[in-house]
Design a protein around this motif. Structure first.
Motif, mmCIF file in Angstrom:
data_model
loop_
_atom_site.group_PDB
_atom_site.id
_atom_site.type_symbol
_atom_site.label_atom_id
_atom_site.label_comp_id
_atom_site.label_asym_id
_atom_site.label_seq_id
_atom_site.Cartn_x
_atom_site.Cartn_y
_atom_site.Cartn_z
ATOM 1 N N MET A 188 -5.410 -18.995 -5.585
ATOM 2 C CA MET A 188 -4.369 -18.645 -4.620
ATOM 3 C C MET A 188 -4.976 -17.782 -3.522
ATOM 4 O O MET A 188 -5.727 -16.854 -3.792
ATOM 5 N N HIS A 189 -4.645 -18.131 -2.283
ATOM 6 C CA HIS A 189 -5.105 -17.348 -1.145
ATOM 7 C C HIS A 189 -3.981 -17.290 -0.130
ATOM 8 O O HIS A 189 -3.503 -18.326 0.339
ATOM 9 N N LEU A 190 -3.518 -16.088 0.171
ATOM 10 C CA LEU A 190 -2.446 -15.899 1.145
ATOM 11 C C LEU A 190 -2.827 -14.775 2.083
ATOM 12 O O LEU A 190 -3.288 -13.711 1.651
ATOM 13 N N ARG A 191 -2.626 -15.005 3.366
ATOM 14 C CA ARG A 191 -2.833 -13.963 4.374
ATOM 15 C C ARG A 191 -1.577 -13.909 5.219
ATOM 16 O O ARG A 191 -1.170 -14.918 5.821
ATOM 17 N N ALA A 192 -0.914 -12.750 5.232
ATOM 18 C CA ALA A 192 0.372 -12.648 5.937
ATOM 19 C C ALA A 192 0.703 -11.192 6.195
ATOM 20 O O ALA A 192 0.249 -10.289 5.482
ATOM 21 N N GLU A 193 1.525 -10.975 7.221
ATOM 22 C CA GLU A 193 2.092 -9.642 7.415
ATOM 23 C C GLU A 193 3.185 -9.416 6.381
ATOM 24 O O GLU A 193 3.870 -10.361 5.950
ATOM 25 N N ALA A 194 3.373 -8.171 5.986
ATOM 26 C CA ALA A 194 4.338 -7.864 4.937
ATOM 27 C C ALA A 194 4.818 -6.428 5.074
ATOM 28 O O ALA A 194 4.158 -5.586 5.706
ATOM 29 N N ILE A 195 5.962 -6.149 4.458
ATOM 30 C CA ILE A 195 6.525 -4.800 4.416
ATOM 31 C C ILE A 195 6.305 -4.248 3.014
ATOM 32 O O ILE A 195 6.753 -4.844 2.024
ATOM 33 N N VAL A 196 5.602 -3.136 2.909
ATOM 34 C CA VAL A 196 5.373 -2.514 1.601
ATOM 35 C C VAL A 196 6.702 -1.973 1.066
ATOM 36 O O VAL A 196 7.417 -1.245 1.759
ATOM 37 N N VAL A 197 7.044 -2.341 -0.185
ATOM 38 C CA VAL A 197 8.300 -1.866 -0.765
ATOM 39 C C VAL A 197 8.107 -1.078 -2.059
ATOM 40 O O VAL A 197 9.022 -0.366 -2.489
ATOM 41 N N ALA A 198 6.949 -1.203 -2.700
ATOM 42 C CA ALA A 198 6.726 -0.443 -3.938
ATOM 43 C C ALA A 198 5.234 -0.266 -4.159
ATOM 44 O O ALA A 198 4.444 -1.183 -3.909
ATOM 45 N N VAL A 199 4.865 0.923 -4.652
ATOM 46 C CA VAL A 199 3.468 1.234 -4.951
ATOM 47 C C VAL A 199 3.421 1.974 -6.281
ATOM 48 O O VAL A 199 4.147 2.953 -6.481
ATOM 49 N N ARG A 200 2.568 1.484 -7.178
ATOM 50 C CA ARG A 200 2.377 2.164 -8.466
ATOM 51 C C ARG A 200 0.888 2.381 -8.677
ATOM 52 O O ARG A 200 0.118 1.425 -8.680
ATOM 53 N N LEU A 201 0.486 3.648 -8.820
ATOM 54 C CA LEU A 201 -0.919 3.945 -9.040
ATOM 55 C C LEU A 201 -1.357 3.346 -10.362
ATOM 56 O O LEU A 201 -0.618 3.358 -11.347
ATOM 57 N N HIS A 202 -2.587 2.809 -10.384
ATOM 58 C CA HIS A 202 -3.069 2.093 -11.563
ATOM 59 C C HIS A 202 -4.527 2.448 -11.815
ATOM 60 O O HIS A 202 -5.383 2.281 -10.938
ATOM 61 N N GLY A 203 -4.799 2.950 -13.013
ATOM 62 C CA GLY A 203 -6.156 3.330 -13.337
ATOM 63 C C GLY A 203 -6.600 4.543 -12.544
ATOM 64 O O GLY A 203 -5.800 5.297 -11.991
ATOM 65 N N GLU A 204 -7.908 4.719 -12.472
ATOM 66 C CA GLU A 204 -8.449 5.891 -11.796
ATOM 67 C C GLU A 204 -8.517 5.723 -10.285
ATOM 68 O O GLU A 204 -8.514 6.710 -9.542
ATOM 69 N N HIS A 205 -8.573 4.482 -9.813
ATOM 70 C CA HIS A 205 -8.837 4.285 -8.395
ATOM 71 C C HIS A 205 -7.865 3.344 -7.689
ATOM 72 O O HIS A 205 -7.771 3.385 -6.465
ATOM 73 N N GLY A 206 -7.130 2.512 -8.427
ATOM 74 C CA GLY A 206 -6.370 1.452 -7.800
ATOM 75 C C GLY A 206 -4.878 1.685 -7.737
ATOM 76 O O GLY A 206 -4.345 2.703 -8.182
ATOM 77 N N ALA A 207 -4.196 0.712 -7.157
ATOM 78 C CA ALA A 207 -2.739 0.747 -7.060
ATOM 79 C C ALA A 207 -2.212 -0.684 -7.104
ATOM 80 O O ALA A 207 -2.846 -1.609 -6.583
ATOM 81 N N ILE A 208 -1.064 -0.849 -7.738
ATOM 82 C CA ILE A 208 -0.370 -2.131 -7.733
ATOM 83 C C ILE A 208 0.728 -2.041 -6.690
ATOM 84 O O ILE A 208 1.588 -1.165 -6.743
ATOM 85 N N VAL A 209 0.672 -2.945 -5.728
ATOM 86 C CA VAL A 209 1.558 -2.914 -4.564
ATOM 87 C C VAL A 209 2.441 -4.159 -4.573
ATOM 88 O O VAL A 209 1.991 -5.255 -4.928
ATOM 89 N N ARG A 210 3.686 -3.967 -4.190
ATOM 90 C CA ARG A 210 4.576 -5.101 -3.970
ATOM 91 C C ARG A 210 5.021 -5.036 -2.522
ATOM 92 O O ARG A 210 5.462 -3.983 -2.033
ATOM 93 N N ALA A 211 4.890 -6.166 -1.836
ATOM 94 C CA ALA A 211 5.188 -6.210 -0.404
ATOM 95 C C ALA A 211 5.951 -7.492 -0.092
ATOM 96 O O ALA A 211 5.699 -8.547 -0.683
ATOM 97 N N LEU A 212 6.883 -7.396 0.843
ATOM 98 C CA LEU A 212 7.745 -8.521 1.184
ATOM 99 C C LEU A 212 7.208 -9.245 2.413
ATOM 100 O O LEU A 212 7.158 -8.690 3.503
ATOM 101 N N THR A 213 6.818 -10.506 2.224
ATOM 102 C CA THR A 213 6.405 -11.359 3.328
ATOM 103 C C THR A 213 7.580 -12.244 3.737
ATOM 104 O O THR A 213 8.508 -12.458 2.963
ATOM 105 N N ARG A 214 7.517 -12.783 4.932
ATOM 106 C CA ARG A 214 8.621 -13.622 5.401
ATOM 107 C C ARG A 214 8.607 -14.999 4.760
ATOM 108 O O ARG A 214 9.653 -15.531 4.379
#
Length: 243
Positions: free
Chosen positions: A1-27
């Motif tokens: 899967m490969h997607l490139r798009a503008e999006a609105i960030v709606v949720a961020v959850r820190l994950h592990g020591e360095h990362g984050a799981i992000v949910r963003a709304l694309t059109r």
């Protein structure tokens, strides 16, 4: 899967020591999750703020794998967090979107409406400039998820005129004549939710009470998130601002 798009960030959850799981709304692709490497860093963390518009690139080898996400900032709304009412509105509308929408399903009308609400909050931080738009967004979200309200005709008489009330059970409008003697059991239906246009504070608060009832019942009832708490905090601040 490969997607490139503008999006609105709606949720961020820190994950592990360095990362984050992000949910963003694309059109076009809807709500998309992704793992951002370095999401906790000083450089990336300001980009990953709810309400920000980003250019995202999602990559995954399989459909079952959480995609890796790279983000570039397009427009920041982080400054709204310094103002209590705009911050509460941004937190709520982002949390609602993240909790309510299924992943990978396009909701272009909701995407555009969310961008409109966020732009209104940014342009006029005073709640009078965006509170009505927020209520309309909630109404649209209910409709897009299949919980649309019948605002055009009375559920009792079938008439399309004089519809000041709404049944909290059926979600249908009720005429003034049909509601006589039962008003205390009904929700006020302000005209701006039916026809658009300007609204005064009593109508705005009534509109938010109406949409809030159905969001709590139909959207958040089984949710374990604190989205309901975010809305309660926003409504409390709105009432205090109006008082």
């Amino acid at each position: 899967m490969h997607l490139r798009a503008e999006a609105i960030v709606v949720a961020v959850r820190l994950h592990g020591e360095h990362g984050a799981i992000v949910r963003a709304l694309t059109r076009e692709a809807g709500l998309m999750p992704g793992y951002v490497r370095g999401g906790r860093s000083r450089r990336v963390r300001p980009v990953l703020q709810p309400g920000n518009r980003v250019l995202g690139a999602w990559r995954a080898r399989t459909d079952d794998q959480l995609p890796h996400l790279m983000v570039e900032l397009v427009a920041s709304r982080a400054g709204l967090q310094a103002q209590p009412l705009p911050a509460a509105a941004l937190d709520w509308v982002a949390a609602l979107t993240a909790v309510a929408l299924p992943e990978g399903q396009a909701f272009p009308l909701l995407h555009d409406a969310l961008e409109g609400v966020l732009a209104a909050i940014e342009a006029a931080p005073s709640a009078r400039g965006w509170a009505a738009a927020l209520a309309r967004y909630e109404l649209l979200l209910l409709a897009e998820l299949g919980f649309g309200l019948e605002l055009g005709r009375c559920v009792v008489t079938g008439g399309a005129d004089d519809l000041p009330w709404l049944s909290p059970k059926s979600g249908g409008a009720v005429s003034g004549v049909a509601a006589r003697g039962h008003e205390s059991r009904l929700l006020a239906l302000p005209a701006f939710l039916r026809r658009g246009g300007a609204a005064d504070w009593p109508d705005i608060l009534a509109g938010l009470a109406l949409t809030g009832h159905f969001i709590a019942r139909d959207v958040l009832a089984d949710s374990r998130s604190d989205a309901g708490g975010a809305r309660a905090r926003l409504v409390d601040r709105l009432h205090r601002a109006v008082a």
